[in-house]
Write an enzyme that holds these catalytic residues in place. Structure first.
Site, PDB file in Angstrom:
ATOM      1  N   SER A 293       6.026  10.659   1.623  1.00 51.21           N
ATOM      2  CA  SER A 293       5.950   9.151   1.905  1.00 51.21           C
ATOM      3  C   SER A 293       6.308   8.359   0.324  1.00 51.21           C
ATOM      4  O   SER A 293       6.133   9.080  -0.656  1.00 51.21           O
ATOM      5  CB  SER A 293       5.083   8.624   2.318  1.00 51.21           C
ATOM      6  OG  SER A 293       3.892   8.564   1.141  1.00 51.21           O
ATOM      7  N   LYS A 294       7.044   7.263   0.568  1.00 53.66           N
ATOM      8  CA  LYS A 294       7.165   6.657  -0.672  1.00 53.66           C
ATOM      9  C   LYS A 294       6.122   6.092  -1.660  1.00 53.66           C
ATOM     10  O   LYS A 294       5.856   6.220  -2.689  1.00 53.66           O
ATOM     11  CB  LYS A 294       8.169   5.306  -0.466  1.00 53.66           C
ATOM     12  CG  LYS A 294       9.495   5.394   0.289  1.00 53.66           C
ATOM     13  CD  LYS A 294      10.021   4.270   0.682  1.00 53.66           C
ATOM     14  CE  LYS A 294       9.347   3.850   2.367  1.00 53.66           C
ATOM     15  NZ  LYS A 294      10.242   2.876   2.900  1.00 53.66           N
ATOM     16  N   ARG A 295       4.863   5.604  -0.741  1.00 52.60           N
ATOM     17  CA  ARG A 295       3.813   5.252  -1.046  1.00 52.60           C
ATOM     18  C   ARG A 295       3.057   6.350  -1.899  1.00 52.60           C
ATOM     19  O   ARG A 295       2.299   6.136  -3.086  1.00 52.60           O
ATOM     20  CB  ARG A 295       2.729   4.678  -0.212  1.00 52.60           C
ATOM     21  CG  ARG A 295       1.657   3.913  -0.828  1.00 52.60           C
ATOM     22  CD  ARG A 295       1.029   3.354   0.533  1.00 52.60           C
ATOM     23  NE  ARG A 295       1.859   2.304   1.030  1.00 52.60           N
ATOM     24  CZ  ARG A 295       1.759   1.384   2.116  1.00 52.60           C
ATOM     25  NH1 ARG A 295       0.320   1.577   2.759  1.00 52.60           N
ATOM     26  NH2 ARG A 295       2.403   0.593   2.529  1.00 52.60           N
TER      27      ARG A 295
END
Length: 494
Positions: free
Chosen positions: A246-248
């Site tokens: 994920s980006k986060r």
């Protein structure tokens, strides 16, 4: 088969990451395989987190990967009225109801359910409110959400998944779910279905993390009187700790632009991403666009999650070794003229480009790329590891220094002598350069490798590389003579 229409609906709350890129790629392949259409839909209803920068990044990433779309980009917010109208139709048809339960009340019920070890879910308190009761609560100004009224059916909801096969879920496990927030904004579950109906989506191809949404969305399709699309849930992409990419959580190392900037070829990344969770059924690993479109089928998608073996702490092999190997393959097999155009961009970025490489020295430029590409991993390597071919300003890598390749006390004088002999050659080619080098080694009673390995390091900054005598003729007589005449300038000041 019906007319194939698939969609890629990214949320513009960050860059395009490899998980999203793989979803886009699989939808693109399926559309191309069946002469269908790929619709790009930007799901921007999260107005607080959606940004124009993210939208631009997504479009830029897709274009770099050369994943073209046939319709769009559409923006979900442009169809807000459609989503509200669908919610009102569900209310009017008795398929939804207004729920006035407060957050505190719902939290208390959840805690009670956990304490009693019963099913945690909405208990339907407002499901059977009379019209009069609803009106009274509205007149009191009590805020409400709109919940979908899940049919009270026995048995299970069953659908066929193109990847996972038959999927079943008991109706009793599906709670009445919220479709409109208390601020009047419809939620993803409803918006997504309304948009797919409007865009005539035939196949919904997405990650397995959406499976909890699918059964609820099937109920929405039924209530809205629309036929179901075909569902296909792909395995997720996990990291080495089995966490979803994920980006986060993972930062720039999973961004598509990160791999572009690191010098990976776009189709190499596509080839790699397809193999994350898809098996061609053969030993083949490298596919052209046309080959992959020809052999791709959803049925060969894996049912289990795949692992992206990235290595954020390693500066050289910072990503999955398989991706590096695939990129190396394409660097070595790509058309040299195409490679020349790609490397040109990198040389310009590093201020190493000379306009003569475009015309009068074009043959030399392309031949040089052909000579040095076999040991490189990315396009950036041409400007870093290959810098000595395009500039007289370059560093000696640590490896030969640690091996003391340049530490022989007489090496400076030996290379000065070799430089003079090279300068005196009327014909400077592989044969004469090698003969001159070996003659000097014989006179000095040393192994030729001392001069050869030392020269490679001095002339290119690298311990390994192409044949030393190919290097000499590629660099040319004048440059070789100049660089060998004073190698002390390359020594560390220690």
């Amino acid at each position: 088969m019906v007319d194939v229409r698939v969609r890629f609906p990214p949320s513009p709350t960050g860059y395009l990451h490899i998980g999203g890129a793989r979803t886009a790629l699989i939808n693109w392949l399926f559309a191309k395989k069946h002469n269908g259409k790929l619709i790009l839909r930007i799901e921007d209803t999260d107005t607080e987190r959606s940004t124009q920068e993210s939208i631009d990044g997504i479009l830029e990433g897709l274009r770099w990967l050369d994943l073209d779309w046939d319709e769009g980009p559409y923006f979900q917010t442009e169809f807000a009225n459609d989503h509200v109208q669908a919610a009102q139709n569900l209310l009017a048809g008795g398929n939804a109801y207004k729920c006035f339960c407060t957050k505190e009340e719902l939290d208390e019920k959840r805690e009670q359910a956990l304490a009693q070890k019963t099913t945690v879910g909405y208990d339907g308190t407002c499901r059977n409110l009379t019209p009069e009761q609803v009106t009274a609560k509205e007149q009191q100004g009590i805020p409400y959400v709109i919940r979908f009224k899940v049919p009270k059916r026995k048995g299970t909801l069953v659908y066929h998944d193109k990847v996972l096969g038959t999927i079943e879920r008991a109706y009793s496990e599906i709670e009445d779910f919220v479709i409109v927030r208390s601020n009047g904004k419809p939620l993803y579950l409803l918006c997504n279905v309304v948009d797919d109906i409007r865009d005539r989506i035939s196949h919904v191809i997405r990650g397995q993390d959406h499976m909890t949404n699918t059964t609820r969305q099937i109920l929405l399709y039924e209530a809205l009187g629309s036929p179901l699309p075909v569902f296909a849930h792909m395995p997720l992409t996990l990291d080495l700790q089995k966490r979803k990419i994920s980006k986060r959580s993972h930062g720039e190392v999973v961004a598509v632009q990160f791999y572009r900037d690191k010098g990976f070829l776009p189709w190499a990344l596509c080839n790699f991403l397809c193999l994350l969770g898809w098996n061609p059924g053969t030993e083949q690993e490298f596919f052209s666009r046309e080959e992959l479109i020809e052999v791709f089928t959803l049925e060969r998608m894996s049912k289990v999650n795949s692992v992206f073996n990235y290595r954020p702490g390693d500066q050289k092999f910072f990503t999955d070794p398989k991706l590096i190997a695939i990129n190396e393959h394409y660097l070595r097999t790509i058309d040299t003229e195409v490679l020349g155009q790609l490397v040109e961009e990198k040389l310009k970025a590093y201020e190493l480009w000379d306009d003569s490489y475009a015309v009068e020295r074009r043959d030399w430029y392309l031949a040089t790329l052909d000579l040095i590409k076999d040991r490189f991993h990315t396009l950036n390597d041409f400007a870093s590891l290959g810098r000595a071919y395009f500039s007289d300003s370059y560093d000696i890598e640590e490896k030969p220094l640690k091996k003391n390749v340049l530490k022989h006390p007489d090496l400076v004088q030996w290379f000065k002598e070799l430089s003079k002999r090279f300068a005196d050659l009327s014909t400077f080619n592989q044969e004469t350069a090698e003969q001159t080098t070996r003659e000097l080694a014989d006179e000095l009673a040393i192994k030729p490798g001392i001069l050869i390995n030392g020269m490679r390091t001095v002339l290119t900054g690298q311990l390994a590389g192409p044949s030393m005598f190919d290097i000499l003729t590629t660099l040319g007589q004048d440059k070789v003579v100049m660089r060998l005449s004073d190698i002390s300038r390359l020594y560390p000041s220690t």
